[in-house]
Design a protein around this motif. Structure first.
Motif: not given
Lengths: 561, 214
Positions: B48, B51-52, B54-56, B58-59, B62-63, B66, B182
């Motif tokens: 994966a 997938e991983r 991408w997830a990280l 995006i995280t 997001v961080l 802030p 952050f």
């Protein structure tokens, strides 16, 4: 698989062990961005919630203000910050956009005040020294209104009294400001208990209204009867006790001050309500004089000269001051057909004093202290009916100063107080002094006009006639002596005899009658009467002896009692 | 096409143990493969990975918001407290004398984290689309990403040093802001995202499926 086994390169390679796979469609790794998003979102929400309202404050000048730096402080705590500064569309003022703390949301009501705090050196003290290092900040005072406001106008000067300071405001009316300023101290028994909060020229420009603030424990010493006075400077007086120097404090000598006190007889009164208006006196002596409460104005018309009658001249009643002259001017008397000009004197009377002098108000009003206008009218009408009139009298013959005296003029023409005009017109008479002057003048004029030569001739003739008359009189008297006197003497002797007989009779009767009988009393009264009659006859006889002509002419005028 | 293709461990049904180096054949059976010698899990490709990553990634994105919006440092002086975000710090440094420093901070704290995320997204998208163009450059990009990762903590380091050193209460002291946490999160998560990316995927052809399905 078969293809892989056929590969020659790895015939002896071990085979990987296989365990069952736990497979899920969605990888658990997606939890991480979700957590991050939630965390970020939460912080964003927190920040949005922490965002207070933005307000606009209008300043006269942005001097010392800096966008992004200058803070708004409430009692020293930062509650906001200037975000931007811009010039108002009318180019008169500077508009500051201020980001306030969320806690300040409820404080932004009408009455909330903002002002620039910077180092301020005044005679009263030095303030805001901290701003020399940190730069100016905006002070804030929370108002008591309930309506939310978003735009404010900054005060030009910082408020002297904190909005929530315990105490009460009072109003003073003064003719001029003197040396007062914002923050001028107020003393009570030389203890500083308050300060001047603000002052304002009255709309009519005739005086000032000064707002003062008296701090909490001391505001209860401000009664309705309390007097305020200017306590600035030194009060040096030389009197019978020696040299007397009075002052409130060194500060008050330098920057002025106010003081108040309550006359001893009103010391136990209820404290005055907030915003009560007091008169500001110039000094303690005038402040502590007896109260001139409820002065009533009357108009006096004088036909004689008012030269020497100054504004402030006293009005006296039996020598007691009961009022003072407020204004003197000319006035046309329109009631007469030919308009005559006379002096119109406006006086302020203190009826309280007047009535105190005249009568005990307790008796007048049947116990209640208040004297109604109707009672006062009735009382004054009575006095006027008995001849009370206003009159100009000389205070000093040397300086020609006049004052208004209320005196009884018994032969004054009838007059009444004209209650219908406003102010009422009190009847007046010509002044005694001016009257004397006028009379003297007219007498002198008449004397000058006398025909002294003709009088001299007449006088000579008269004297000649008189001499002749005297001779006639002499002859007449001689005849009387001869004819009348003996007869008269015998009449008197007879009368005496009669009286003696009567006395004897009465004496006998007195013995016969008991001492307390009515008859005796009557008899005694009769005796007294008779004795009086005898006395009268004796007097008559004596008189006739001295003035025999009385029998002809009757009693002469000169001796009439 | 398949004939021109060079052989790979995967195409031969083999895998190397990442722990002990033993080369093993992967069985066709569906399940988790383990090294017979040391028991380490075996992957022909990291599981994966895309997938991983991408997830990280995006995280990290997001961080990143802030990290830039929140203040990273609050300086307390007698003149008052000043809180600065990263960009405010850059703006403040932008003066005739210290503009090089401003550029360094801007590059290290703003450009590089964002550039890393963009580069990673580019790699992931091209791998997903099975692009075979400029594979060499993409691998170099990947190496740059891996190398640069450990150097993007500059801002965090500066912050921690300053906060630790300037503690002259009550005259002057510096406090860390929430933004720096952050920001550190962005750097760490980006590094993890780059780590989860399997560079071997760059070379995989789109028609090549996982082993056993050829």
């Amino acid at each position: 698989m078969t293809e892989r086994e056929a590969e020659p390169q790895a015939p002896e390679l071990p085979l990987a062990e296989v365990t069952a796979r736990k497979r899920s469609r969605l990888s658990a790794v997606w939890i991480i961005p979700i957590i991050a998003a939630v965390l970020g979102g939460w912080i964003a929400v927190q920040k949005l919630l922490a965002e207070g309202p933005t307000i606009e404050i209008s300043f006269a000048s942005a001097d010392g203000l800096e966008a992004g730096k200058t803070t708004v402080k409430y009692n020293g705590v930062d509650v906001g910050r200037i975000e931007s500064l811009r010039v108002a569309p009318d180019r008169q003022r500077i508009l500051a956009s201020v980001q306030m703390a969320p806690a300040a949301r409820d404080w932004l009501v009408d009455g909330t005040a903002f002002w620039v705090v910077s180092a301020r050196i005044a005679a009263g003290g030095v303030s805001g020294l901290g701003t020399l290092l940190s730069g100016s900040y905006i002070g804030m005072q929370i108002g008591t209104g309930s309506e939310r406001v978003r735009s404010f106008t900054a005060l030009a000067v910082p408020p002297v009294v904190a909005a929530n300071a315990p105490g009460r405001y009072f109003r003073l009316t003064a003719a001029n400001l003197g040396s007062l300023d914002f923050g001028t101290p107020i003393y009570f028994r030389r203890l500083q208990v308050g300060q001047v909060a603000s002052y304002r020229l009255d709309d009519d420009g005739r005086g000032l209204t000064i707002r003062v603030f008296v701090n909490a424990p001391y505001d209860r010493y401000v009664k309705n009867e309390t007097r305020f006075w200017q306590a600035s400077g030194l009060d040096v007086s030389l009197n019978a006790d020696g040299l007397d120097v009075r002052t409130e404090s060194l500060t008050s000598i330098l920057i002025g001050g106010l003081a108040f006190d309550t006359p001893a007889d009103n010391a136990d009164a209820e404290p005055a309500a907030a915003d009560t208006t007091f008169e500001l006196f110039d000094d303690q002596v005038s402040a502590m004089k007896a109260p001139e409460r409820g002065s009533i104005r009357y108009v006096l018309h004088f036909d004689d000269s008012v030269r020497g009658l100054a504004v402030g001249a006293p009005m006296t009643f039996l020598g007691m001051p009961v009022g003072e002259v407020v204004s003197v001017r000319l006035d046309a008397d329109r009631r007469k057909k030919d308009v005559s000009v006379r002096a119109r004197v406006l006086v302020a009377a203190y009826p309280q004093r007047f009535l105190d002098v005249l009568a005990d108000p307790q008796v007048l009003t049947g116990g209640s202290k208040a004297i109604t206008p109707a009672m006062r009218h009735a009382l004054l009408d009575g006095l006027v009916a008995r001849g009370l009139r206003a009159q100009l009298q000389p205070g000093s013959l040397l300086t020609g100063q006049l004052y208004v005296a209320l005196t009884y003029v018994p032969q004054a023409p009838k007059a009444t107080i004209d209650w219908h005009s406003d102010p009422p017109v009190f009847p007046s008479v010509k002044g005694s002094f001016t009257d004397i002057e006028a009379r003297l003048t007219s007498i002198l004029a008449k004397v000058e006009a006398l025909p002294f030569e003709a009088i001299g001739r007449d006088l000579q003739q008269s004297l000649a006639t008189l001499a002749k008359t005297l001779q006639d009189v002499d002859a007449l008297v001689k005849r009387w002596d001869g004819e009348l006197t003996p007869e008269l003497a015998s009449t008197v002797a007879e009368t005496r005899r009669t009286l003696a007989a009567a006395e004897r009779t009465f004496a006998g009767a007195g013995k016969a009658v008991a001492p307390d009988s009515p008859l005796l009393a009557e008899l005694q009264a009769t005796v007294v009467e008779v004795r009086r009659a005898a006395q009268s006859i004796r007097v008559l006889a004596d008189y006739l002896e001295r003035h025999p002509e009385a029998l002809l002419r009757g009693k002469s005028e000169e001796t009439q009692e | 096409m398949s004939t021109a293709e060079p052989a790979s461990a995967r195409s031969l049904g083999l895998a190397g143990c990442e722990a002990c180096g033993l080369v093993v054949r992967l069985p066709a059976a569906d399940g988790m493969d383990h090294c017979p010698r040391c028991g380490e899990r075996l992957h022909s490709r990291r599981p994966a990975s895309i997938e991983r990553s991408w997830a990280l990634a995006i995280t990290a994105l997001v961080l990143y918001i802030p990290a830039n919006l929140l203040p990273v440092m609050t300086t307390n002086t007698p003149l008052g407290a000043v809180s600065d975000t990263i960009m405010q710090g850059v703006v403040e440094l932008w003066s005739p004398t210290s503009w090089p420093l401003a550029i360094v901070v801007f590059v290290a704290s703003v450009t590089i984290p964002l550039g890393k995320l963009i580069a990673l997204a580019y790699l992931l998208l091209t791998v997903q689309r099975g692009s075979v163009q400029s594979n060499g450059q993409r691998v170099r990009l990947y190496r740059l990403l891996k190398f640069i990762g450990r150097w993007s903590m500059l801002d965090v380091f500066v912050d921690t040093f300053v906060v630790a050193l300037i503690q002259l209460r009550p005259l002057m002291w510096v406090e860390p802001g929430a933004g720096v946490i952050f920001f550190a999160g962005v750097v760490v998560v980006t590094m993890l995202a780059v780590n989860s990316f399997d560079p071997r995927l760059i070379w995989d052809l789109p028609h090549q499926e996982r082993h056993g399905h050829d």
